[in-house]
Design a protein around this motif. Structure first.
Motif, PDB file in Angstrom:
ATOM      1  N   ARG A 225      -8.232   1.667  -7.612  1.00  0.00           N
ATOM      2  CA  ARG A 225      -7.184   0.550  -7.889  1.00  0.00           C
ATOM      3  C   ARG A 225      -6.642   0.582  -9.454  1.00  0.00           C
ATOM      4  O   ARG A 225      -5.606   0.374  -9.864  1.00  0.00           O
ATOM      5  CB  ARG A 225      -7.943  -0.719  -7.845  1.00  0.00           C
TER       6      ARG A 225
ATOM      7  N   ILE B 263       3.015  -0.746 -10.450  1.00  0.00           N
ATOM      8  CA  ILE B 263       2.032  -0.204  -9.446  1.00  0.00           C
ATOM      9  C   ILE B 263       0.456  -0.745  -9.649  1.00  0.00           C
ATOM     10  O   ILE B 263      -0.331  -1.152  -8.681  1.00  0.00           O
ATOM     11  CB  ILE B 263       1.627   1.375  -9.757  1.00  0.00           C
TER      12      ILE B 263
ATOM     13  N   SER C  81       0.951  -1.131  -0.085  1.00  0.00           N
ATOM     14  CA  SER C  81      -0.083  -0.002  -0.051  1.00  0.00           C
ATOM     15  C   SER C  81       0.939   1.294  -0.009  1.00  0.00           C
ATOM     16  O   SER C  81       0.508   2.317  -0.503  1.00  0.00           O
ATOM     17  CB  SER C  81      -0.961   0.108   1.099  1.00  0.00           C
TER      18      SER C  81
ATOM     19  N   SER D  67      -1.709  -2.552  -6.874  1.00  0.00           N
ATOM     20  CA  SER D  67      -2.995  -1.965  -6.608  1.00  0.00           C
ATOM     21  C   SER D  67      -3.965  -3.087  -6.867  1.00  0.00           C
ATOM     22  O   SER D  67      -5.083  -3.237  -5.977  1.00  0.00           O
ATOM     23  CB  SER D  67      -3.160  -0.801  -7.574  1.00  0.00           C
TER      24      SER D  67
ATOM     25  N   ASN E  24      -4.799   4.153  -9.827  1.00  0.00           N
ATOM     26  CA  ASN E  24      -3.376   4.456  -9.362  1.00  0.00           C
ATOM     27  C   ASN E  24      -2.318   4.490 -10.340  1.00  0.00           C
ATOM     28  O   ASN E  24      -1.220   5.154 -10.427  1.00  0.00           O
ATOM     29  CB  ASN E  24      -2.969   3.393  -7.982  1.00  0.00           C
TER      30      ASN E  24
ATOM     31  N   VAL F 211       2.111   1.692  -3.578  1.00  0.00           N
ATOM     32  CA  VAL F 211       1.234   2.265  -4.547  1.00  0.00           C
ATOM     33  C   VAL F 211       0.853   3.941  -4.597  1.00  0.00           C
ATOM     34  O   VAL F 211       0.634   4.600  -5.288  1.00  0.00           O
ATOM     35  CB  VAL F 211      -0.191   1.515  -4.240  1.00  0.00           C
TER      36      VAL F 211
END
Length: 362
Positions: A278, A114, A59, A118, A281, A62
Motif C-alpha cells: 500500500r 494512487i 484496485s 491504495s 504503490n 492502483v
C-alpha cells in the motif's frame, strides 16, 4: 505556473487520462464478464451488478495508473520532440531541470491519487465487496433457487427445497455441506423461514435434524431439533465472521495487529506484505514518471537511437514491476524481503535522478 508549464502539464494529463481510462475500461469489462452470472443465475439486478464490479475500479487504478503515467510521459515527450518543440525549448535556454518541473508536478499529483486509492479506497472497496457477495449468496439461497432443484452453490455445498409456501416459507429443505471433508453436515427440515437480524440473513429451520459424519466413524451423529438457525452468509467464501483477508484490512488496522491472534500469527507475512504494498504503490508512479523523463527528456534527431532507447526503457520498467511483485510475494514467506520491496523502486529512482542531473551538468 508559466504558459509552458501549463501546456506541458495539460498535454501529459490528457495523455495519462486517455491511457488510464482505456486500460482500466478494458480490464474492467473483462473482469465484469466473470461476474455476469449474477444476472443470469443469481437473479441480481443491474444496480447490484454494476455496484459490485465498479468497486474493483480502485484496485485497477492502483495497478494501472503508474503504467499509464509512464506511457503518458513518453507520449508527451515523443510528441514534443517530433514537432520540434523540444528542440526549440532547449535552444531557447530551457534546462532539463526546468523542463522536468511540469512532469514532476504531474507525477506527484498522480502519486497522491494512487496513495489515496491504495491506503483508503482500495481496502474499503474490498471490504464492501465482501459484504455484498455474502448478501448476494444469502439472497440466492432463499429467493432465487427454484423449488425441486438440487443446486450446487459452492464446491461441496448443495441446497434443495421441495416447494415454497404461500407465506414465503420453504418446505422440505435439504442442505448438505461437504466443503470440509473432516466435518460433513446434512440438514433436513420440514419448514424454513428467512429472517433478517442486524443486517444478517438467517434461515430458521423447523422440525428437522442434523446429521454429522466424522471420518473413521461408520454411523453419523444425528440431532433432532424443533428450531435451528443457520447463518446464511457462512455458506459463501466471504463468510460473515470469518477472518478478513489481508486486502480487506483498513490500513490503520494493519498497524495495530493483534499479535496474539492465531490468524495473525499464521498470516503475519501476508499481512505485512499487504501493508508494504500500500505504501509502495504510489512510489512506483513517481519512479516510472522520472524514468520516462530520463529516457526522452532531451531532443533526439536519430530515430533509430531513440527507438532503441525507448525499447530498453520499456523493457526495464516491465522487469522492475515484475520484480516488485516477486519481492512482495517473497515477504509473505520471509520477512527479511521487506527491504527488497523498497530497495527495487528506490534504486531505480536514484538512477533516474542521476541520469537527469547528469544531463543538467552538460
Amino acid at each position: 505556473m508559466t504558459l509552458i508549464d501549463r501546456y506541458i502539464f495539460s498535454s501529459g494529463l490528457g495523455a495519462f487520462t486517455g491511457a488510464l481510462l482505456s486500460l482500466t475500461g478494458v480490464i474492467w469489462i473483462t473482469q465484469s464478464l466473470q461476474q455476469f452470472d449474477m444476472l443470469t443465475t443469481k437473479g441480481q439486478g443491474l444496480v447490484i451488478f454494476f455496484t459490485l464490479t465498479g468497486l474493483t475500479i480502485p484496485s485497477l487504478i492502483v495497478l494501472i495508473a503508474p503504467i499509464a503515467l509512464f506511457f503518458a510521459v513518453l507520449t508527451t515527450l515523443n510528441r514534443l520532440n517530433a514537432d520540434n518543440e523540444l528542440v526549440v525549448m532547449t535552444a531557447s535556454g530551457l534546462s532539463p531541470m526546468r523542463l522536468l518541473r511540469p512532469f514532476l508536478l504531474l507525477t506527484l499529483v498522480i502519486s497522491l491519487l494512487i496513495g489515496v486509492m491504495s491506503l483508503w479506497a482500495m481496502p474499503a472497496s474490498f471490504l464492501k465487496i465482501r459484504n455484498m457477495i455474502s448478501q448476494v449468496r444469502a439472497d440466492f439461497l432463499t429467493r432465487i433457487v427454484r423449488e425441486g432443484q438440487f443446486v450446487t452453490l459452492d464446491q461441496g455445498f448443495v441446497f434443495h427445497y421441495r416447494e415454497r409456501g404461500a407465506d414465503g416459507s420453504l418446505r422440505g429443505i435439504f442442505i448438505q455441506d461437504r466443503r470440509d471433508p473432516q466435518h460433513i453436515n446434512t440438514y433436513i427440515a420440514e419448514v424454513g423461514v428467512n429472517v433478517q437480524k442486524d443486517k444478517q440473513n438467517y434461515l430458521i429451520l423447523q422440525k428437522g435434524s442434523v446429521q454429522r459424519q466424522t471420518p473413521g466413524e461408520v454411523d453419523p451423529a444425528m440431532v433432532s431439533f424443533e428450531s435451528y438457525a443457520i447463518d446464511l452468509t457462512q455458506f459463501g467464501s466471504e463468510a460473515e465472521g470469518a477472518p478478513l483477508k489481508p486486502r480487506e484490512y483498513a490500513t490503520l488496522d494493519l498497524f495495530n495487529l493483534d499479535r496474539n491472534s492465531d490468524y495473525v500469527k499464521n498470516n503475519i507475512g501476508r499481512l505485512l506484505s499487504e501493508l508494504q504494498d500500500r505504501f509502495i504503490n504510489p512510489l512506483y508512479a513517481l519512479v516510472f514518471g522520472l524514468i520516462g523523463f530520463a529516457a526522452l527528456g532531451q531532443p533526439q534527431t536519430t530515430r533509430q537511437a531513440r527507438g532503441l532507447r525507448l525499447g530498453l526503457v520499456i523493457a526495464g520498467v516491465i522487469i522492475l514491476r515484475i520484480a516488485g511483485f516477486g519481492a512482495s510475494a517473497l515477504v509473505a514467506k520471509s520477512l527479511w524481503a521487506i527491504w527488497l520491496v523498497y530497495a527495487l523502486p528506490l534504486s531505480a529512482l536514484v538512477l533516474a535522478l542521476f541520469a537527469i542531473t547528469k544531463r543538467q551538468s552538460r
